[in-house]
Write a protein that holds these residues in place. Structure first.
Motif, mmCIF file in Angstrom:
data_model
loop_
_atom_site.group_PDB
_atom_site.id
_atom_site.type_symbol
_atom_site.label_atom_id
_atom_site.label_comp_id
_atom_site.label_asym_id
_atom_site.label_seq_id
_atom_site.Cartn_x
_atom_site.Cartn_y
_atom_site.Cartn_z
ATOM 1 N N VAL A 98 0.780 -1.020 -0.116
ATOM 2 C CA VAL A 98 0.048 0.040 0.171
ATOM 3 C C VAL A 98 0.895 1.126 0.011
ATOM 4 O O VAL A 98 1.911 1.536 0.963
ATOM 5 C CB VAL A 98 -0.724 0.010 1.195
ATOM 6 C CG1 VAL A 98 -1.922 1.139 1.231
ATOM 7 C CG2 VAL A 98 -1.886 -1.183 1.364
ATOM 8 N N ASP A 102 -2.391 5.828 -1.650
ATOM 9 C CA ASP A 102 -3.653 5.067 -0.979
ATOM 10 C C ASP A 102 -3.966 4.941 0.478
ATOM 11 O O ASP A 102 -4.983 5.085 0.909
ATOM 12 C CB ASP A 102 -3.566 3.486 -1.199
ATOM 13 C CG ASP A 102 -3.414 3.260 -2.848
ATOM 14 O OD1 ASP A 102 -2.397 2.477 -3.142
ATOM 15 O OD2 ASP A 102 -3.859 3.923 -3.703
ATOM 16 N N ILE A 103 -2.783 5.386 1.145
ATOM 17 C CA ILE A 103 -3.131 5.349 2.731
ATOM 18 C C ILE A 103 -3.785 6.779 3.138
ATOM 19 O O ILE A 103 -4.552 6.903 4.019
ATOM 20 C CB ILE A 103 -1.900 5.196 3.562
ATOM 21 C CG1 ILE A 103 -1.341 3.712 3.419
ATOM 22 C CG2 ILE A 103 -1.877 5.562 4.831
ATOM 23 C CD1 ILE A 103 -0.082 3.413 3.852
ATOM 24 N N LEU A 106 -7.454 6.519 3.131
ATOM 25 C CA LEU A 106 -8.297 5.575 4.090
ATOM 26 C C LEU A 106 -8.422 6.171 5.479
ATOM 27 O O LEU A 106 -7.502 7.021 5.875
ATOM 28 C CB LEU A 106 -7.273 4.316 4.170
ATOM 29 C CG LEU A 106 -7.132 3.499 3.021
ATOM 30 C CD1 LEU A 106 -6.280 2.405 2.934
ATOM 31 C CD2 LEU A 106 -8.420 3.098 2.384
ATOM 32 N N ASP A 108 -7.424 5.500 8.472
ATOM 33 C CA ASP A 108 -6.696 4.898 9.506
ATOM 34 C C ASP A 108 -5.591 5.854 10.067
ATOM 35 O O ASP A 108 -5.020 6.669 9.571
ATOM 36 C CB ASP A 108 -5.637 3.773 8.430
ATOM 37 C CG ASP A 108 -6.676 2.815 7.682
ATOM 38 O OD1 ASP A 108 -7.527 2.150 8.201
ATOM 39 O OD2 ASP A 108 -6.238 2.441 6.554
ATOM 40 N N ASP A 113 -3.557 -0.390 11.463
ATOM 41 C CA ASP A 113 -5.014 -0.519 10.828
ATOM 42 C C ASP A 113 -4.879 -0.504 9.080
ATOM 43 O O ASP A 113 -5.447 -1.038 8.642
ATOM 44 C CB ASP A 113 -5.597 0.778 11.153
ATOM 45 C CG ASP A 113 -5.930 0.815 12.670
ATOM 46 O OD1 ASP A 113 -6.419 -0.492 13.027
ATOM 47 O OD2 ASP A 113 -6.199 1.800 13.272
ATOM 48 N N ALA A 114 -3.802 0.292 8.829
ATOM 49 C CA ALA A 114 -3.580 0.261 7.309
ATOM 50 C C ALA A 114 -3.044 -0.963 6.685
ATOM 51 O O ALA A 114 -3.397 -1.385 5.537
ATOM 52 C CB ALA A 114 -2.411 1.468 6.994
ATOM 53 N N GLN A 116 -4.274 -3.880 7.213
ATOM 54 C CA GLN A 116 -5.289 -4.993 6.875
ATOM 55 C C GLN A 116 -5.968 -4.550 5.568
ATOM 56 O O GLN A 116 -6.621 -5.565 5.046
ATOM 57 C CB GLN A 116 -6.559 -4.498 8.034
ATOM 58 C CG GLN A 116 -7.110 -3.255 7.792
ATOM 59 C CD GLN A 116 -8.166 -2.986 8.845
ATOM 60 O OE1 GLN A 116 -9.211 -3.706 9.164
ATOM 61 N NE2 GLN A 116 -8.455 -1.830 9.625
ATOM 62 N N ARG A 117 -5.352 -3.466 4.739
ATOM 63 C CA ARG A 117 -5.744 -3.329 3.442
ATOM 64 C C ARG A 117 -4.959 -3.916 2.601
ATOM 65 O O ARG A 117 -5.464 -4.349 1.273
ATOM 66 C CB ARG A 117 -5.568 -1.725 3.101
ATOM 67 C CG ARG A 117 -6.165 -0.826 4.135
ATOM 68 C CD ARG A 117 -7.662 -0.786 4.292
ATOM 69 N NE ARG A 117 -8.044 0.058 5.140
ATOM 70 C CZ ARG A 117 -9.346 0.365 5.751
ATOM 71 N NH1 ARG A 117 -10.189 -0.369 4.978
ATOM 72 N NH2 ARG A 117 -9.669 1.058 6.714
ATOM 73 N N VAL A 118 -4.059 -4.828 3.185
ATOM 74 C CA VAL A 118 -3.087 -5.660 2.217
ATOM 75 C C VAL A 118 -3.684 -6.887 2.024
ATOM 76 O O VAL A 118 -3.931 -7.579 2.950
ATOM 77 C CB VAL A 118 -1.693 -5.692 2.732
ATOM 78 C CG1 VAL A 118 -0.783 -6.327 1.808
ATOM 79 C CG2 VAL A 118 -1.143 -4.087 2.872
ATOM 80 N N THR A 119 -3.754 -7.766 0.934
ATOM 81 C CA THR A 119 -4.190 -8.800 0.630
ATOM 82 C C THR A 119 -3.322 -9.765 1.515
ATOM 83 O O THR A 119 -2.261 -9.886 1.318
ATOM 84 C CB THR A 119 -4.118 -9.151 -0.840
ATOM 85 O OG1 THR A 119 -4.879 -8.105 -1.380
ATOM 86 C CG2 THR A 119 -4.519 -10.515 -1.030
#
Length: 459
Positions: A98, A102-103, A106, A108, A113-114, A116-119
């Motif tokens: 990320v 992108d951050i 969000l 976050d 917290d950020a 958790q956006r990563v696959t």
């Protein structure tokens, strides 16, 4: 009566006669129509002239009403930062990331917290209602690096991602496989955090962010703020760059959770060693303790990082950078729990339909079905306890590094020296009260519903 053929011939002759009579009339009318064409053309020209005049008057009026606007500069942020797609495409390993663009979009507050956006990354919450645990593809023991060098906390090898605000990083990279050039030892993978450097920007950069988070249960609105100052200068000795980034996150919280001892390894008995069975004759297994946990507190996390860069020429770069994080958490923790299991026999017992056979060959119940308890009512003598705690936790993480990079046409050289330190302290004041039903003979009764997991007890 006339024959039909005669009628048709008569009608045809009549029509021809009428056409012959009317032809001169149409011919006379056609000549003026041709002569009228110049008049129509003149009308069209007049109409076109009027349209041009109206358009000119309209343009003049628009010029009078025009307002001069100030200059609007549009700077492409994406062109100066790495793209998450480019990182994944160009990497020789399996990596997801990320980037800061992108951050910034969000909601976050922290890196935890950020992430958790990563696959492939899963996170969990701690007792204070914030994201604390980070695992990759369900596996723990994640190695953590900052700008490619290892960073750790006082509690172990992993870094506390919640200590670093999301505004401090330019990119988060999650490596699910590693190569020889990377720090080894992470079972699940490696998380690399990249901070900003002054050469990431074309010139001077100032960024300020202030947000507020309202906690409904705590009844407070707490600020989160950050500031970034960066610039670069061209001199006779090369190009210099300097950056400083500071931020703080604060939070009042009132986090109430259920307390459950999840030990499901023992067959439930009636307090005299006799196994408890449901209406189908199956054995029953249940949690040993039930209760409630109340956490009320306030925490703050200030952070600062810096970066200095110097490029005496196009092939050489010298840099120095560092990170400092601080954490302080003060909270009161009060919880109550009771242990009716294997002390008294339950009544109004219900169990789940997800039953399974006991596979331990050494068990006296080998081969029999066992079902998890879903709700029950207990009346009898069993123990209960309360605990009141006043807790203060604080700690810090510090890392400083200096390095040199040089590249030629066919050769690249680099060196990096870093120092990492961490500390963590806890002060905890505890008052426990314990009621042993076997010694006091007190009567306790209540209802346990594992869907709510909040027993109502009287002692």
């Amino acid at each position: 009566m006339k024959h039909p053929i005669l009628i048709t011939c008569t009608a045809t002759l009549l029509a021809s006669a009428i056409s012959a009579c009317l032809f001169p009339v149409h011919a006379a009318d056609a000549t003026p129509a041709v002569n009228a064409a110049p008049a129509q053309t003149a009308d069209a020209s007049a109409s076109s002239t009027e349209t041009k005049a109206a358009k000119k008057r309209r343009e003049e009026q628009d010029k009078k009403n025009a307002v001069n606007l100030s200059t609007v500069n549009v700077t492409p942020l994406r062109s100066s930062l790495e793209s998450a797609q480019e990182i994944k495409r160009d990497s020789r390993m399996i990596v997801d990331s990320v980037v800061s663009e992108d951050i910034g979009k969000l909601p976050d507050n922290s890196v935890a917290d950020a992430l958790q956006r990563v696959t492939g990354v899963q996170v969990s919450q701690g007792f204070q209602g914030e994201t604390t645990g980070v695992v990759v593809r369900g596996l723990p023991n994640v190695a953590t690096t900052l700008n490619g060098r290892e960073i750790f906390g006082s509690g172990g090898r992993s870094f506390a991602f919640q200590d670093l605000p999301a505004t401090a990083v330019s990119a988060l990279k999650v490596y699910k496989t590693t190569e020889a050039s990377m720090i080894s030892g992470g079972i699940a993978g490696t998380v690399d955090m990249r901070t900003y450097r002054p050469f990431d920007f074309e010139g001077s950069k100032v960024a300020i962010s202030v947000t507020g988070t309202h906690q409904k249960t705590a009844g407070h609105t707490d600020p989160t703020a950050s500031i970034l100052l960066s610039n670069r200068w061209k001199t006779d000795y090369g190009e210099f760059g300097a950056l400083i980034n500071a931020g703080i996150t604060t939070m009042h919280y009132d986090y109430n959770v259920a307390y459950v001892d999840s030990n499901l390894t023992s067959v439930l008995n009636d307090g005299h060693g006799n196994p408890v069975r449901n209406s189908n004759g199956d054995l029953v297994v249940g949690n040993n303790q039930y209760g409630a946990n109340y956490n009320v507190g306030w925490r703050k996390r200030p952070e600062a990082n810096y970066a200095l860069q110097w490029k005496p020429n196009d092939s050489t770069e010298v840099y120095m950078e560092g990170l400092y994080t601080w954490m302080s958490d003060k909270y009161n923790q009060t919880y109550y729990f009771s242990g009716p299991q294997n002390q008294v026999a339950p009544n109004a017992l219900t169990t789940s339909s997800q039953c399974f056979p006991i596979g331990l060959t050494g068990s006296q119940y080998f081969g029999q079905n066992i079902c998890p308890i879903t709700s029950a009512q207990y009346t009898g003598n069993y123990y209960a306890a309360t605990s009141t705690q006043a807790r203060h936790e604080w700690g810090q993480n510090v890392q400083n590094a200096i390095g040199l990079k040089w590249h030629g046409d066919n050769l690249k050289l680099s060196t990096d020296l870093s120092r990492n330190s961490a500390s963590y302290e806890v002060d905890n004041f505890v008052i426990d009260t314990f009621l042993d039903a076997y010694n006091t003979g007190s009567l306790a009764s209540g209802v346990v519903d594992t869907t709510a997991i909040l027993p109502r007890m009287r002692c």
